[in-house]
Design an enzyme around this catalytic site. Structure first.
Site, mmCIF file in Angstrom:
data_model
loop_
_atom_site.group_PDB
_atom_site.id
_atom_site.type_symbol
_atom_site.label_atom_id
_atom_site.label_comp_id
_atom_site.label_asym_id
_atom_site.label_seq_id
_atom_site.Cartn_x
_atom_site.Cartn_y
_atom_site.Cartn_z
ATOM 1 N N ASP A 1 -3.241 -2.489 2.926
ATOM 2 C CA ASP A 1 -1.895 -2.545 3.499
ATOM 3 C C ASP A 1 -1.978 -2.395 5.017
ATOM 4 O O ASP A 1 -2.699 -1.544 5.528
ATOM 5 C CB ASP A 1 -1.019 -1.438 2.906
ATOM 6 C CG ASP A 1 0.430 -1.551 3.360
ATOM 7 O OD1 ASP A 1 0.926 -2.689 3.445
ATOM 8 O OD2 ASP A 1 1.060 -0.512 3.614
ATOM 9 N N HIS B 1 1.964 6.251 3.456
ATOM 10 C CA HIS B 1 2.115 6.154 2.000
ATOM 11 C C HIS B 1 2.270 7.553 1.398
ATOM 12 O O HIS B 1 1.343 8.350 1.441
ATOM 13 C CB HIS B 1 0.886 5.485 1.365
ATOM 14 C CG HIS B 1 0.631 4.107 1.875
ATOM 15 N ND1 HIS B 1 -0.599 3.493 1.783
ATOM 16 C CD2 HIS B 1 1.448 3.207 2.484
ATOM 17 C CE1 HIS B 1 -0.529 2.282 2.315
ATOM 18 N NE2 HIS B 1 0.703 2.094 2.750
ATOM 19 N N SER C 1 -2.428 6.026 5.395
ATOM 20 C CA SER C 1 -2.381 6.412 3.991
ATOM 21 C C SER C 1 -3.222 7.669 3.803
ATOM 22 O O SER C 1 -2.984 8.670 4.461
ATOM 23 C CB SER C 1 -2.849 5.245 3.116
ATOM 24 O OG SER C 1 -2.686 5.564 1.759
#
EC number: 3.1.1.61
Length: 349
Positions: A287, A191, A164
């Site tokens: 995540d 992401h 991310s």
């Protein structure tokens, strides 16, 4: 926390200042172009800078380079949702920006839809490791391509990488070092909003030996190809009649993100069992923690990026704490570890 707001639009400067001030963040000053931004960054030494890309006199990318050289500071870019905006944003992340927020399209400056995201990213930027910014600046990272000892391929294996905030720079330290003959497909979940992942894939493809592309629905998975999950969608894989295909699916965000590492991990384990090498890189939130644990519990091997080489240690930390990680490595050694773990998997009886 002290923030310097930089944008050539007075309306945007006012809107950003208003959003940050309402969240209890001090805006120490504003600047209307890159030249002013560099001067004020050196003088005021803010904790975080928000920086527009397209400005007169000196653009945001030039200003960012100078700030990173003279006064390394966490920077959050404000970018447009255009293809050109995506390309410039990736360049900014490479130079050392921590993260970005896309400005909504339209002539009217309404940043209310991104207000929460802006506040969250500015707060997170304030706590990022400047050592990592410096590490990126050193660019000592680009090692040789790592060669594996594959001999005859004995089984279907795959690699899953999740990242991310800070991910694009981390991926540039890993993907270009993977060999073209890697006997596995590589699935990357980064992401990012729609449009940005295609640019990321193209950029990585241009500097890598392996092929890198944005994943397409229903395409057949091949060894030696890196598939980047498209922004705004989840990426799953399905095995049918011993052929593995990619499924690009819409659906609710998982862990507040789409694409989600956990969604891909879940499907990868169903398709490949324990023959998976997983890696979780820099990023905010949790995540991928569940996904790495799932892979490890099925007999796969998993890697987390070490805290001192993560821009944000959220995702690796969560995966480590959950017991989902086999090995913790600095980001510039993760390519070696992926190759080594693939050799282990291929040699298992």
């Amino acid at each position: 926390m002290r923030v310097l707001v930089v944008d050539d639009s007075a309306l945007v400067r006012m809107a950003v200042t208003d959003i940050l001030t309402k969240a209890g963040i001090e805006v120490v000053d504003t600047a209307k172009n890159g030249r002013e931004a560099v001067e004020k960054a050196l003088k005021l030494k803010p904790d975080v800078i928000t920086l527009d890309i397209n400005m007169p006199e000196m653009d945001g990318l030039t200003a960012l380079k100078l700030i990173m050289e003279k006064q390394p500071t966490p920077v959050v870019m404000l970018s447009s949702l255009t293809k050109e905006g995506a390309r410039e944003t990736l360049e900014a992340l490479k130079i050392g920006a921590v993260d970005f927020v896309t400005k909504p399209d339209g002539a009217l400056v309404d940043l209310s839809s991104v207000a929460q995201e802006l506040v969250r990213k500015v707060q997170m930027a304030a706590s990022t490791s400047l050592n990592v910014l410096r590490l990126q600046n050193l660019k000592k990272i680009k090692g040789e391509v790592v060669r594996g000892n594959w001999k005859g391929k004995t089984k279907d294996v795959c690699v899953l990488i999740g990242s991310s905030t800070g991910g694009p720079s981390a991926l540039e330290m890993i993907i270009p070092r993977l060999p073209a003959d890697i006997p596995a497909p590589v699935f990357v979940v980064q992401h990012m909003p729609p449009g940005f992942t295609k640019q990321l894939a193209e950029r990585l493809n241009s500097i890598s030996e392996v092929e890198v592309k944005e994943a397409e629905n229903n395409e057949r998975v091949k060894d030696g190809v890196v598939y980047v999950a498209p922004g705004g969608y989840h990426m799953k894989v399905r095995r049918a009649a011993n052929v593995v295909r990619i499924k690009v699916v819409d659906g609710e965000p998982v862990n507040a993100v789409k694409p989600s590492v956990d969604v891909t991990a879940d499907s990868v384990v169903q398709a490949y069992g324990g023959n998976v090498v997983g890696a979780i890189l820099t990023g905010m939130g949790e995540d991928g923690a569940y996904g790495m644990k799932l892979i490890k519990d099925r007999g796969g091997l998993t890697i987390a990026s070490s805290e001192d080489t993560c821009m944000v240690f959220g995702m690796p930390k969560a995966a480590i704490e959950l017991g989902g990680i086999t090995s913790v490595k600095p980001v510039f050694e993760i390519a070696e570890e992926i190759v080594r773990f693939l050799e282990v998997k291929l040699n298992e009886r």
